[in-house]
Motif scaffolding. Structure first.
Motif, PDB file in Angstrom:
ATOM      1  N   ARG A  20       0.828  -1.201   0.000  1.00  0.00           N
ATOM      2  CA  ARG A  20       0.000   0.000   0.000  1.00  0.00           C
ATOM      3  C   ARG A  20       0.872   1.263   0.000  1.00  0.00           C
ATOM      4  O   ARG A  20       0.615   2.208  -0.740  1.00  0.00           O
ATOM      5  CB  ARG A  20      -0.932  -0.023   1.201  1.00  0.00           C
ATOM      6  CG  ARG A  20      -1.926   1.113   1.244  1.00  0.00           C
ATOM      7  CD  ARG A  20      -2.821   0.938   2.481  1.00  0.00           C
ATOM      8  NE  ARG A  20      -3.819   1.953   2.589  1.00  0.00           N
ATOM      9  CZ  ARG A  20      -5.067   1.835   2.147  1.00  0.00           C
ATOM     10  NH1 ARG A  20      -5.457   0.720   1.562  1.00  0.00           N
ATOM     11  NH2 ARG A  20      -5.918   2.824   2.295  1.00  0.00           N
ATOM     12  N   LEU A  21       1.889   1.272   0.827  1.00  0.00           N
ATOM     13  CA  LEU A  21       2.787   2.427   0.878  1.00  0.00           C
ATOM     14  C   LEU A  21       3.531   2.609  -0.448  1.00  0.00           C
ATOM     15  O   LEU A  21       3.718   3.739  -0.911  1.00  0.00           O
ATOM     16  CB  LEU A  21       3.772   2.298   2.038  1.00  0.00           C
ATOM     17  CG  LEU A  21       3.165   2.476   3.430  1.00  0.00           C
ATOM     18  CD1 LEU A  21       4.187   2.130   4.503  1.00  0.00           C
ATOM     19  CD2 LEU A  21       2.626   3.881   3.616  1.00  0.00           C
ATOM     20  N   ALA A  22       3.943   1.512  -1.059  1.00  0.00           N
ATOM     21  CA  ALA A  22       4.615   1.596  -2.360  1.00  0.00           C
ATOM     22  C   ALA A  22       3.658   2.138  -3.420  1.00  0.00           C
ATOM     23  O   ALA A  22       4.051   2.942  -4.277  1.00  0.00           O
ATOM     24  CB  ALA A  22       5.151   0.224  -2.768  1.00  0.00           C
ATOM     25  N   PHE A  23       2.401   1.720  -3.362  1.00  0.00           N
ATOM     26  CA  PHE A  23       1.372   2.220  -4.280  1.00  0.00           C
ATOM     27  C   PHE A  23       1.220   3.731  -4.118  1.00  0.00           C
ATOM     28  O   PHE A  23       1.229   4.487  -5.092  1.00  0.00           O
ATOM     29  CB  PHE A  23       0.044   1.511  -3.998  1.00  0.00           C
ATOM     30  CG  PHE A  23      -1.091   1.930  -4.882  1.00  0.00           C
ATOM     31  CD1 PHE A  23      -1.341   1.273  -6.076  1.00  0.00           C
ATOM     32  CD2 PHE A  23      -1.925   2.979  -4.515  1.00  0.00           C
ATOM     33  CE1 PHE A  23      -2.401   1.654  -6.890  1.00  0.00           C
ATOM     34  CE2 PHE A  23      -2.973   3.377  -5.318  1.00  0.00           C
ATOM     35  CZ  PHE A  23      -3.217   2.714  -6.514  1.00  0.00           C
ATOM     36  N   ILE A  24       1.107   4.168  -2.869  1.00  0.00           N
ATOM     37  CA  ILE A  24       0.946   5.598  -2.584  1.00  0.00           C
ATOM     38  C   ILE A  24       2.174   6.374  -3.049  1.00  0.00           C
ATOM     39  O   ILE A  24       2.053   7.426  -3.691  1.00  0.00           O
ATOM     40  CB  ILE A  24       0.687   5.820  -1.083  1.00  0.00           C
ATOM     41  CG1 ILE A  24      -0.683   5.240  -0.706  1.00  0.00           C
ATOM     42  CG2 ILE A  24       0.782   7.295  -0.715  1.00  0.00           C
ATOM     43  CD1 ILE A  24      -0.933   5.140   0.788  1.00  0.00           C
ATOM     44  N   ARG A  25       3.350   5.863  -2.765  1.00  0.00           N
ATOM     45  CA  ARG A  25       4.584   6.540  -3.176  1.00  0.00           C
ATOM     46  C   ARG A  25       4.658   6.653  -4.696  1.00  0.00           C
ATOM     47  O   ARG A  25       5.053   7.686  -5.233  1.00  0.00           O
ATOM     48  CB  ARG A  25       5.802   5.804  -2.645  1.00  0.00           C
ATOM     49  CG  ARG A  25       7.082   6.568  -2.891  1.00  0.00           C
ATOM     50  CD  ARG A  25       8.295   5.959  -2.292  1.00  0.00           C
ATOM     51  NE  ARG A  25       8.007   4.733  -1.572  1.00  0.00           N
ATOM     52  CZ  ARG A  25       8.901   3.909  -1.113  1.00  0.00           C
ATOM     53  NH1 ARG A  25      10.162   4.170  -1.287  1.00  0.00           N
ATOM     54  NH2 ARG A  25       8.579   2.822  -0.478  1.00  0.00           N
ATOM     55  N   HIS A  26       4.260   5.603  -5.404  1.00  0.00           N
ATOM     56  CA  HIS A  26       4.286   5.648  -6.867  1.00  0.00           C
ATOM     57  C   HIS A  26       3.301   6.696  -7.383  1.00  0.00           C
ATOM     58  O   HIS A  26       3.618   7.476  -8.284  1.00  0.00           O
ATOM     59  CB  HIS A  26       3.966   4.267  -7.435  1.00  0.00           C
ATOM     60  CG  HIS A  26       4.126   4.184  -8.908  1.00  0.00           C
ATOM     61  ND1 HIS A  26       3.437   3.302  -9.686  1.00  0.00           N
ATOM     62  CD2 HIS A  26       4.895   4.891  -9.781  1.00  0.00           C
ATOM     63  CE1 HIS A  26       3.765   3.467 -10.954  1.00  0.00           C
ATOM     64  NE2 HIS A  26       4.643   4.428 -11.034  1.00  0.00           N
ATOM     65  N   CYS A  27       2.106   6.729  -6.801  1.00  0.00           N
ATOM     66  CA  CYS A  27       1.116   7.733  -7.202  1.00  0.00           C
ATOM     67  C   CYS A  27       1.631   9.145  -6.921  1.00  0.00           C
ATOM     68  O   CYS A  27       1.449  10.054  -7.740  1.00  0.00           O
ATOM     69  CB  CYS A  27      -0.206   7.502  -6.472  1.00  0.00           C
ATOM     70  SG  CYS A  27      -1.101   6.025  -7.009  1.00  0.00           S
ATOM     71  N   ARG A  28       2.272   9.353  -5.779  1.00  0.00           N
ATOM     72  CA  ARG A  28       2.811  10.669  -5.444  1.00  0.00           C
ATOM     73  C   ARG A  28       3.920  11.044  -6.427  1.00  0.00           C
ATOM     74  O   ARG A  28       4.053  12.213  -6.789  1.00  0.00           O
ATOM     75  CB  ARG A  28       3.333  10.712  -3.995  1.00  0.00           C
ATOM     76  CG  ARG A  28       2.241  10.640  -2.948  1.00  0.00           C
ATOM     77  CD  ARG A  28       1.225  11.765  -3.039  1.00  0.00           C
ATOM     78  NE  ARG A  28       1.861  13.040  -2.780  1.00  0.00           N
ATOM     79  CZ  ARG A  28       1.552  14.177  -3.401  1.00  0.00           C
ATOM     80  NH1 ARG A  28       0.596  14.208  -4.297  1.00  0.00           N
ATOM     81  NH2 ARG A  28       2.181  15.286  -3.118  1.00  0.00           N
ATOM     82  N   ALA A  29       4.705  10.065  -6.874  1.00  0.00           N
ATOM     83  CA  ALA A  29       5.747  10.333  -7.869  1.00  0.00           C
ATOM     84  C   ALA A  29       5.125  10.805  -9.186  1.00  0.00           C
ATOM     85  O   ALA A  29       5.761  11.524  -9.950  1.00  0.00           O
ATOM     86  CB  ALA A  29       6.604   9.092  -8.092  1.00  0.00           C
ATOM     87  N   LEU A  30       3.882  10.409  -9.424  1.00  0.00           N
ATOM     88  CA  LEU A  30       3.146  10.866 -10.602  1.00  0.00           C
ATOM     89  C   LEU A  30       2.378  12.155 -10.305  1.00  0.00           C
ATOM     90  O   LEU A  30       1.574  12.604 -11.114  1.00  0.00           O
ATOM     91  CB  LEU A  30       2.178   9.770 -11.075  1.00  0.00           C
ATOM     92  CG  LEU A  30       2.851   8.496 -11.576  1.00  0.00           C
ATOM     93  CD1 LEU A  30       1.825   7.383 -11.779  1.00  0.00           C
ATOM     94  CD2 LEU A  30       3.617   8.764 -12.861  1.00  0.00           C
ATOM     95  N   ASP A  31       2.633  12.723  -9.125  1.00  0.00           N
ATOM     96  CA  ASP A  31       2.021  13.970  -8.657  1.00  0.00           C
ATOM     97  C   ASP A  31       0.504  13.870  -8.519  1.00  0.00           C
ATOM     98  O   ASP A  31      -0.208  14.851  -8.665  1.00  0.00           O
ATOM     99  CB  ASP A  31       2.412  15.141  -9.560  1.00  0.00           C
ATOM    100  CG  ASP A  31       2.346  16.460  -8.825  1.00  0.00           C
ATOM    101  OD1 ASP A  31       2.589  16.481  -7.603  1.00  0.00           O
ATOM    102  OD2 ASP A  31       2.018  17.478  -9.468  1.00  0.00           O
TER     103      ASP A  31
END
Length: 121
Positions: A20-31
């Motif tokens: 879940r945290l990796a998913f969130i981090r990836h989404c944040r990397a996509l702004d």
């Protein structure tokens, strides 16, 4: 989901928390904003849902990115015009960039923003 705790009080994160945290981090990397990430996580939790809303969410994100790109390109043009006012090294008092910035501070307009309302050059 809230992680459990060990006897020593430390949180016990499992693979689902890491994912879940990796998913969130990836989404944040996509702004992608947190509200949209929350919506995406709802879809992850409900894989039987129609993905049309996901497409619209990403389309809206693309629109925001494209608008920011246009804004950044305008900023680049403004800075390039400003930079063009001073091409050699000399005293700061003779710097065309500073003259433009001071003129803008006096609401006289500048090369990067054009003539200000009511200002004279």
């Amino acid at each position: 989901p809230v992680p459990g705790r060990h006897d020593n009080g430390y949180r016990a994160y499992g693979p689902e928390h890491v994912e879940r945290l990796a998913f969130i981090r990836h989404c944040r990397a996509l702004d992608i904003g947190l509200a949209d990430i929350s919506r995406l996580l709802d879809f992850v939790a409900r894989p039987e849902s129609d993905c049309g809303d996901i497409d619209r969410l990403i389309d809206a994100q693309l629109d925001r990115v494209r608008a920011r790109l246009q804004s950044l390109q305008a900023l680049e043009r403004q800075l390039t015009a400003l930079r063009g006012r001073c091409g050699t090294t000399h005293l700061a008092g003779d710097c065309g960039i500073l003259h433009e910035l001071v003129a803008a501070a006096h609401q006289e307009g500048c090369v990067c923003h054009g003539t200000a309302t009511g200002g004279n050059r």
